[in-house]
Scaffold this motif. Structure first.
Motif, PDB file in Angstrom:
ATOM      1  N   VAL A 163      22.786  42.487   4.422  1.00 39.10           N
ATOM      2  CA  VAL A 163      21.473  42.997   4.824  1.00 39.10           C
ATOM      3  C   VAL A 163      20.448  42.603   3.746  1.00 39.10           C
ATOM      4  O   VAL A 163      20.748  42.607   2.554  1.00 39.10           O
ATOM      5  N   THR A 164      19.256  42.179   4.185  1.00 38.79           N
ATOM      6  CA  THR A 164      18.213  41.708   3.256  1.00 38.79           C
ATOM      7  C   THR A 164      16.927  42.534   3.449  1.00 38.79           C
ATOM      8  O   THR A 164      16.826  43.310   4.401  1.00 38.79           O
ATOM      9  N   HIS A 165      15.943  42.272   2.604  1.00 42.37           N
ATOM     10  CA  HIS A 165      14.639  42.932   2.772  1.00 42.37           C
ATOM     11  C   HIS A 165      13.993  42.520   4.094  1.00 42.37           C
ATOM     12  O   HIS A 165      13.185  43.268   4.641  1.00 42.37           O
ATOM     13  N   GLY A 166      14.341  41.332   4.611  1.00 42.07           N
ATOM     14  CA  GLY A 166      13.819  40.906   5.922  1.00 42.07           C
ATOM     15  C   GLY A 166      14.323  41.852   7.001  1.00 42.07           C
ATOM     16  O   GLY A 166      13.556  42.356   7.829  1.00 42.07           O
ATOM     17  N   HIS A 167      15.629  42.139   6.992  1.00 42.26           N
ATOM     18  CA  HIS A 167      16.209  43.077   7.960  1.00 42.26           C
ATOM     19  C   HIS A 167      15.595  44.472   7.805  1.00 42.26           C
ATOM     20  O   HIS A 167      15.265  45.126   8.788  1.00 42.26           O
ATOM     21  N   LEU A 168      15.474  44.919   6.541  1.00 42.89           N
ATOM     22  CA  LEU A 168      14.961  46.275   6.305  1.00 42.89           C
ATOM     23  C   LEU A 168      13.536  46.429   6.834  1.00 42.89           C
ATOM     24  O   LEU A 168      13.177  47.468   7.384  1.00 42.89           O
ATOM     25  N   ASP A 169      12.750  45.358   6.699  1.00 40.41           N
ATOM     26  CA  ASP A 169      11.380  45.393   7.214  1.00 40.41           C
ATOM     27  C   ASP A 169      11.394  45.519   8.749  1.00 40.41           C
ATOM     28  O   ASP A 169      10.591  46.249   9.324  1.00 40.41           O
ATOM     29  N   ILE A 170      12.345  44.849   9.377  1.00 42.35           N
ATOM     30  CA  ILE A 170      12.469  44.947  10.848  1.00 42.35           C
ATOM     31  C   ILE A 170      12.969  46.344  11.245  1.00 42.35           C
ATOM     32  O   ILE A 170      12.513  46.909  12.235  1.00 42.35           O
ATOM     33  N   PHE A 171      13.889  46.926  10.458  1.00 45.66           N
ATOM     34  CA  PHE A 171      14.363  48.310  10.752  1.00 45.66           C
ATOM     35  C   PHE A 171      13.141  49.224  10.828  1.00 45.66           C
ATOM     36  O   PHE A 171      12.979  50.007  11.748  1.00 45.66           O
ATOM     37  N   ARG A 172      12.284  49.088   9.784  1.00 46.19           N
ATOM     38  CA  ARG A 172      11.118  49.968   9.684  1.00 46.19           C
ATOM     39  C   ARG A 172      10.176  49.773  10.876  1.00 46.19           C
ATOM     40  O   ARG A 172       9.717  50.731  11.483  1.00 46.19           O
ATOM     41  N   ARG A 173       9.909  48.519  11.209  1.00 44.39           N
ATOM     42  CA  ARG A 173       9.010  48.230  12.338  1.00 44.39           C
ATOM     43  C   ARG A 173       9.617  48.701  13.660  1.00 44.39           C
ATOM     44  O   ARG A 173       8.920  49.224  14.528  1.00 44.39           O
ATOM     45  N   ALA A 174      10.930  48.531  13.803  1.00 43.47           N
ATOM     46  CA  ALA A 174      11.601  48.946  15.038  1.00 43.47           C
ATOM     47  C   ALA A 174      11.485  50.462  15.218  1.00 43.47           C
ATOM     48  O   ALA A 174      11.364  50.953  16.337  1.00 43.47           O
ATOM     49  N   CYS A 175      11.496  51.185  14.100  1.00 42.73           N
ATOM     50  CA  CYS A 175      11.387  52.656  14.148  1.00 42.73           C
ATOM     51  C   CYS A 175      10.071  53.119  14.755  1.00 42.73           C
ATOM     52  O   CYS A 175       9.974  54.251  15.228  1.00 42.73           O
ATOM     53  N   THR A 176       9.037  52.264  14.742  1.00 39.19           N
ATOM     54  CA  THR A 176       7.760  52.665  15.331  1.00 39.19           C
ATOM     55  C   THR A 176       7.800  52.531  16.858  1.00 39.19           C
ATOM     56  O   THR A 176       6.900  52.993  17.542  1.00 39.19           O
ATOM     57  N   LEU A 177       8.844  51.875  17.375  1.00 39.84           N
ATOM     58  CA  LEU A 177       8.916  51.624  18.823  1.00 39.84           C
ATOM     59  C   LEU A 177       9.914  52.524  19.552  1.00 39.84           C
ATOM     60  O   LEU A 177       9.863  52.636  20.766  1.00 39.84           O
ATOM     61  N   VAL A 178      10.867  53.088  18.804  1.00 39.78           N
ATOM     62  CA  VAL A 178      11.947  53.856  19.456  1.00 39.78           C
ATOM     63  C   VAL A 178      12.124  55.229  18.805  1.00 39.78           C
ATOM     64  O   VAL A 178      11.642  55.467  17.696  1.00 39.78           O
ATOM     65  N   ASP A 179      12.855  56.087  19.495  1.00 42.41           N
ATOM     66  CA  ASP A 179      13.162  57.415  18.942  1.00 42.41           C
ATOM     67  C   ASP A 179      14.489  57.386  18.199  1.00 42.41           C
ATOM     68  O   ASP A 179      14.769  58.208  17.335  1.00 42.41           O
ATOM     69  N   ARG A 180      15.326  56.441  18.621  1.00 46.57           N
ATOM     70  CA  ARG A 180      16.668  56.343  18.024  1.00 46.57           C
ATOM     71  C   ARG A 180      16.965  54.849  17.890  1.00 46.57           C
ATOM     72  O   ARG A 180      16.831  54.096  18.867  1.00 46.57           O
TER      73      ARG A 180
END
Ligand code: ADP
Length: 164
Positions: free
Chosen positions: A13-30
């Motif tokens: 896992v990289t900072h690229g993935h972590l940035d996507i995790f964070r952005r994905a959290c704005t779109l979903v509840d889970r």
């Protein structure tokens, strides 16, 4: 309650993935992070190690974003995994144009199998867009500095792998 599935190999896992995790959290509840076994890719880290690394880095993001994040190893077809976890959205990150063709085919074929699950593409912040797990491994192998690309615990695990 909207569940999204973000699948990948996460080796590591990289900072690229972590940035996507964070952005994905704005779109979903889970958010379910699907860690693919991906034997074909011959991952450097075992499935257990990859799951552990994703797990230890996403807890802070879950708290910060107020979203439930679940780490889910999977070996079956992505679309079946999405159905299993109750996801209505598949999230993928896009970097360069080179990612596009493969992703384009994946969406087409997944849609043919299940038209009710949408795929959403997100781009990481400019600072993280060029990060690729494959290059991070290569840089570690050649004794370069990877601190800008991965969280500290991942950097430690990478260095330990190549020391052996
Ligand atoms: P896969 O084997 O599915 O390509 P990866 O772990 O390499 O697995 O990547 C998982 C997802 O994360 C893919 O959608 C990939 O495009 C995306 N991704 C990886 N690195 C980045 C990055 N730096 N910026 C944006 N998306 C990324």
């Amino acid at each position: 309650m909207r569940t999204g599935l973000y699948p990948g190999t996460f080796d590591p896992v990289t900072h690229g993935h972590l940035d996507i995790f964070r952005r994905a959290c704005t779109l979903v509840d889970r958010l379910v992070i699907g860690v693919a076994i991906n034997r074909d890719k011959g991952p450097l880290f075992s499935l257990e190690e990859r799951v552990e690394m994703v797990d230890s880095t996403c807890g802070a993001i879950a708290r910060e974003m107020g979203v439930e994040i679940v780490v889910h190893p999977f070996e079956n077809l992505l679309i079946h995994c999405a159905q299993d976890v109750g996801a209505t959205v598949i999230i993928r990150g896009l970097r360069a144009v080179s990612d596009f063709e493969y992703e384009f085919q994946m969406v087409g074929m997944n849609r043919a199998m299940n038209d009710e699950i949408e795929t959403v593409f997100l781009m990481a912040d400019a600072e993280y867009q060029s990060i690729a797990s494959k290059l991070v491994k290569e840089i570690t192998r050649l004794d370069g500095d990877i601190t800008k690309f991965v969280p500290p615990e991942v950097a430690t695990a990478l260095k330990a792998k190549y020391k052996r």
